[in-house]
Design a protein around this motif. Structure first.
Motif, PDB file in Angstrom:
ATOM      1  N   THR A  53       9.000  37.748  30.563  1.00 54.31           N
ATOM      2  CA  THR A  53       9.394  37.457  31.920  1.00 54.31           C
ATOM      3  C   THR A  53       8.930  38.667  32.893  1.00 54.31           C
ATOM      4  O   THR A  53       9.187  39.727  32.812  1.00 54.31           O
ATOM      5  CB  THR A  53      10.855  37.350  32.304  1.00 54.31           C
ATOM      6  N   PRO A  54       7.863  38.345  33.718  1.00 55.55           N
ATOM      7  CA  PRO A  54       7.171  39.303  34.559  1.00 55.55           C
ATOM      8  C   PRO A  54       8.271  39.621  35.723  1.00 55.55           C
ATOM      9  O   PRO A  54       8.687  38.684  36.066  1.00 55.55           O
ATOM     10  CB  PRO A  54       5.837  38.942  35.214  1.00 55.55           C
ATOM     11  N   ASP A  55       8.402  40.823  36.161  1.00 59.03           N
ATOM     12  CA  ASP A  55       9.252  41.068  37.078  1.00 59.03           C
ATOM     13  C   ASP A  55       8.401  41.989  38.302  1.00 59.03           C
ATOM     14  O   ASP A  55       7.784  42.972  37.914  1.00 59.03           O
ATOM     15  CB  ASP A  55      10.294  41.989  36.915  1.00 59.03           C
ATOM     16  N   ILE A  56       8.096  41.424  39.340  1.00 57.00           N
ATOM     17  CA  ILE A  56       7.282  41.986  40.249  1.00 57.00           C
ATOM     18  C   ILE A  56       7.831  42.435  41.574  1.00 57.00           C
ATOM     19  O   ILE A  56       9.052  41.857  41.690  1.00 57.00           O
ATOM     20  CB  ILE A  56       5.947  41.028  40.654  1.00 57.00           C
ATOM     21  N   GLY A  57       7.411  42.971  42.648  1.00 56.11           N
ATOM     22  CA  GLY A  57       7.964  43.158  43.858  1.00 56.11           C
ATOM     23  C   GLY A  57       8.262  44.662  44.024  1.00 56.11           C
ATOM     24  O   GLY A  57       8.488  45.289  45.221  1.00 56.11           O
ATOM     25  N   TYR A  58       7.778  45.673  43.121  1.00 52.80           N
ATOM     26  CA  TYR A  58       8.164  46.860  43.188  1.00 52.80           C
ATOM     27  C   TYR A  58       7.159  47.613  44.204  1.00 52.80           C
ATOM     28  O   TYR A  58       7.440  48.644  44.984  1.00 52.80           O
ATOM     29  CB  TYR A  58       7.905  47.707  41.931  1.00 52.80           C
ATOM     30  N   PHE A 372      -1.840  37.377  41.671  1.00 51.32           N
ATOM     31  CA  PHE A 372      -0.560  36.803  41.714  1.00 51.32           C
ATOM     32  C   PHE A 372      -0.533  35.617  40.740  1.00 51.32           C
ATOM     33  O   PHE A 372       0.494  35.516  39.949  1.00 51.32           O
ATOM     34  CB  PHE A 372      -0.131  36.472  43.158  1.00 51.32           C
ATOM     35  N   VAL A 373      -1.790  34.730  40.991  1.00 53.33           N
ATOM     36  CA  VAL A 373      -1.462  33.403  40.205  1.00 53.33           C
ATOM     37  C   VAL A 373      -1.706  33.899  38.763  1.00 53.33           C
ATOM     38  O   VAL A 373      -1.222  33.341  37.688  1.00 53.33           O
ATOM     39  CB  VAL A 373      -2.492  32.459  40.917  1.00 53.33           C
ATOM     40  N   ASN A 374      -2.868  34.586  38.648  1.00 52.11           N
ATOM     41  CA  ASN A 374      -3.140  34.874  36.889  1.00 52.11           C
ATOM     42  C   ASN A 374      -1.928  35.574  36.482  1.00 52.11           C
ATOM     43  O   ASN A 374      -1.809  35.196  35.444  1.00 52.11           O
ATOM     44  CB  ASN A 374      -4.492  35.751  37.034  1.00 52.11           C
ATOM     45  N   LEU A 375      -1.289  36.288  37.108  1.00 56.46           N
ATOM     46  CA  LEU A 375      -0.233  36.966  36.390  1.00 56.46           C
ATOM     47  C   LEU A 375       1.024  36.014  35.984  1.00 56.46           C
ATOM     48  O   LEU A 375       1.506  35.919  34.979  1.00 56.46           O
ATOM     49  CB  LEU A 375       0.330  38.095  37.239  1.00 56.46           C
ATOM     50  N   SER A 376       0.989  34.715  36.809  1.00 56.98           N
ATOM     51  CA  SER A 376       1.977  33.812  36.880  1.00 56.98           C
ATOM     52  C   SER A 376       1.896  32.960  35.257  1.00 56.98           C
ATOM     53  O   SER A 376       2.865  32.646  34.715  1.00 56.98           O
ATOM     54  CB  SER A 376       2.279  33.012  37.683  1.00 56.98           C
TER      55      SER A 376
END
Lengths: 406, 181
Positions: A53-58, A372-376
């Protein structure tokens, strides 16, 4: 032994059962192989990844909010800081979206220089990808050669724009200024020597058995899944889909250049690697063609209310001085409407959505970042693989956190 | 003489990409009109881009149709983004879907308009899985609720964040006094 979990947030809850061999670990946000401040929550069973589960926003800095408070021309400097490995691509997406709203016609020389600089930037971006991707997998030497080549490109960009990482070279209606004297000679020096560097990379990596074993049959994503997950750019072409926005929806004159779209059909990390390696050669081909096409001419559109006048004209012409003052102090009005302008950035489709209600500031600016999309799609590729391969997969989709978090 | 024809062709191509609704319709518009879809009543053309306003309850159904219908084949969802038209405006919010076809190379924008007191939209995650993060971002920034989304959490802002940052009534520096400590 029971562990009190009452005060812990849900993601840190300890599930402790003798029959359960699974373990949850947090990879990042300080892990060097996550290419920035990305945190992955991995559920492992032994060494294989059960759930990712990627957690982004840092790195979220509220850029899209900031656009609404800045004039159109001030937005360009914000775009530099999104995908910081490909700032000229970001500049291009934004200025072309605004130019579409304004209906500006860009002179040919400016368009040729835009193509030239964007392709140089693409090579520079791929150099960082190659260096860090190989470094993650364990091949350290390549990193230094890659950054040596990137340094040469950054020097060229610095010569043209004055900035290395944040050039802001493309402006609404053309370029900041023309190329400096002697640029073409320095460019030729680079284009003459770069094929040797590519040979070096191929010798170090492409024929390297260890590198092949680490990347082949790892992180597989089928063409159908890749499209469904919205992958674009080299990550999609590594799954055998020949999509390139430069061909599909040509912009700034790409339809006039002769280049191939590299496609590999193995759908794994190795085939994404091969696509990017072949793209280096194609980009170099475009750079050479663009350099041969450079003809003297203006680099700014004929729109005195939008484009800043030349410095010399400002000192001698009253109207140029007035326009300069008005553009800087009040900005220019952009007609009502909304546009979405996609370009092929080094990582995939970079789309810029601009909505204008009239007036000198945009009502809404949104960037569709390819990272963003590729990481999803990362969980789709990583689940079922070994934990060490997650690092290889992250490298192969070439993410930049500045663009993901914006 | 061939030059004249080329020039004329160029001019025609240019006029197709400019902003006038009276210009010749693009091939995509012809396909959309010939399908006689009841949701494609008003097809807006501006800046060379095509926009259709869709009633929100039909968005998932329309997307599924656009994805597979022959001649349309919008198999790639490029982007979903929200926008706030202004605090006083009614309808206040819009959600834009940017569709792209890998086979036909054409693009289409679907737009949903929402009133402030009812910001629910059916999710399109069942049509394209890539919609997942786009919808989470739109929820995070505008508070638009996508019904049927498998995991509608905040994505960029912290979980305990108050408010929705890209709404026009949200102050640029937030509600709390600016402080570095």
């Amino acid at each position: 032994m029971s562990v009190s979990t009452q005060n812990l947030p849900p993601q840190f809850e300890v599930v402790d059962s003798p029959l359960d061999s699974q373990m949850t670990i947090s990879m990042g946000p300080q892990h060097p192989s996550t290419h920035g401040v990305l945190r992955l929550e991995l559920v492992l069973d032994g060494e294989s990844v059960v759930k990712c589960t990627p957690d982004i926003g840092y790195l979220h800095t509220g850029m899209e909010k900031l656009f609404e408070y800045k004039k159109y021309q001030q937005g360009i400097v914000i775009t530099d800081r999104m995908d910081y490995l490909n700032p000229l691509g970001n500049n291009l997406a934004y200025v072309m979206a605004v130019e579409k709203l304004l209906g500006l016609e860009i002179p040919e020389r400016a368009q040729t220089i835009r193509v030239l600089m964007c392709e140089l930037q693409r090579i520079a971006s791929h150099m960082v990808w190659l260096g860090t991707h190989a470094l993650d997998i364990g091949a350290m030497t390549v990193f230094f050669y890659c950054f040596r080549e990137r340094e040469k490109i950054l020097n060229l960009i610095e010569a043209a724009s004055g900035g290395r990482l944040t050039p802001s070279y493309f402006r609404i209606g053309g370029l900041m200024m023309d190329l400096p004297a002697g640029f073409e000679r320095r460019l030729k020096q680079f284009t003459d020597n770069f094929p040797d560097a590519v040979d070096t990379f191929n010798t170090l990596l492409t024929g390297n058995t260890i590198f092949q074993k680490r990347t082949q049959n790892v992180g597989i994503i089928s063409p159908e899944d890749a499209i469904d997950w919205g992958l674009t750019g080299p990550s999609l072409r590594g799954s055998g889909v020949a999509l390139d926005i430069r061909r599909a929806n040509p912009y700034t004159g790409y339809e006039n250049y002769d280049f191939e779209i590299p496609v590999e059909g193995d759908c794994d990390v190795w085939s994404r690697y091969l696509v990017r390696m072949r793209e280096l050669g194609e980009s170099l081909k475009i750079v050479k063609q663009a350099a041969a096409r450079l003809k003297p001419g203006s680099v700014k559109a004929d729109a005195p209310k939008v484009v800043l006048p030349d410095r010399e004209a400002m000192k001698t012409h009253m109207d140029a001085l007035i326009h300069h003052f008005l553009i800087v102090a009040e900005g220019f009005d952009v007609p009502k409407g909304e546009v979405y302008h996609p370009i092929e950035a080094s990582k995939g489709e970079l789309g810029c959505y601009v909505k204008s209600d009239g007036g000198p500031k945009p009502a809404r600016v949104h960037f569709r970042g390819p990272s963003f999309v590729n990481l999803s799609a990362l969980p789709h590729m990583a689940e079922g693989e070994m934990v060490a391969d997650v690092v290889a997969i992250i490298g192969s989709i070439d993410i930049v956190l500045g663009e993901i978090d914006r | 003489m061939p030059e004249d024809i080329n020039r004329k062709k160029q001019l025609e191509e240019q006029s197709a990409t400019t902003t006038d609704a009276n210009d010749a319709a693009s091939p995509l518009v012809t396909v959309l009109q010939s399908g006689n879809y009841d949701w494609a009543g008003e097809i807006m053309q501006a800046f060379g881009e095509i926009t259709i306003i869709i009633p929100r309850e039909r968005i998932a159904e329309v997307c599924q149709l656009l994805k597979t219908a022959p001649g349309l084949e919008f198999n790639l969802l490029s982007d979903i983004t929200g926008a706030d038209r202004g605090v006083e405006e009614e309808p206040r919010f819009e959600v834009n879907y940017q569709l792209f076809s890998i086979a036909k190379y054409h693009r289409l924008r679907l737009k949903i308009l929402l009133n402030e007191d009812d910001v629910r939209v059916p999710s399109v995650t069942n049509v394209w899985r890539t919609a997942n993060w786009h919808e989470r971002e739109t929820f995070d920034m505008f508070g638009i609720i996508f019904e049927g989304h498998p995991d509608l959490r905040r994505i960029l802002l912290p979980e305990d964040w108050q408010g929705h940052a890209l709404r026009k009534d949200f102050p640029l520096r937030g509600y709390e006094p600016y402080s570095l400590t």
